[in-house]
Design a protein around this motif. Sequence first.
Motif, PDB file in Angstrom:
ATOM      1  N   GLU A   1       0.833  -1.205   0.000  1.00  0.00           N
ATOM      2  CA  GLU A   1       0.000   0.000   0.000  1.00  0.00           C
ATOM      3  C   GLU A   1       0.870   1.260   0.000  1.00  0.00           C
ATOM      4  O   GLU A   1       0.555   2.234  -0.674  1.00  0.00           O
TER       5      GLU A   1
ATOM      6  N   GLN B   1       0.908   4.168  -2.832  1.00  0.00           N
ATOM      7  CA  GLN B   1       0.660   5.572  -2.508  1.00  0.00           C
ATOM      8  C   GLN B   1       1.825   6.450  -2.956  1.00  0.00           C
ATOM      9  O   GLN B   1       1.612   7.562  -3.444  1.00  0.00           O
TER      10      GLN B   1
ATOM     11  N   ASN C   1       1.452   9.550  -5.505  1.00  0.00           N
ATOM     12  CA  ASN C   1       1.956  10.891  -5.182  1.00  0.00           C
ATOM     13  C   ASN C   1       2.947  11.381  -6.232  1.00  0.00           C
ATOM     14  O   ASN C   1       2.927  12.555  -6.607  1.00  0.00           O
TER      15      ASN C   1
END
Length: 113
Positions: free
Chosen positions: A20, A24, A28
């Motif tokens: 995860e 992420q 980003n």
Amino acid sequence: MKHFMLFIREDLDALKNMTEEEMQEDINTMIQWVEALSRSGNYVSGDPLEPEIRVARKEGILTDGPFIETKEALSGYLIIQAENIEQAAQIAQACPLIGRNVKSLEIRPIQKF
């Protein structure tokens, strides 16, 4: 300025093995790149795509195959503007995720009617 669509193709095997936190981090990174494209005036629009798929063919709509086994999938798109396809390709080459999970960005001119 002409508009170009960038098709984002990602490595499915690599995506399956991401944590995860790694996912992420990639999100980003992509957001930062798109924000830079927006500041430069090249960004028009774009979105990620959900993994659900249907294929419409003459013989009907396919929901779960038979699809060719693939190691990459279309995961999103961007529409950018550039002077020509060479400049659009240079913009695409600057994507920081190419070489990580993004296998390629396919660049296609959008034809105006």
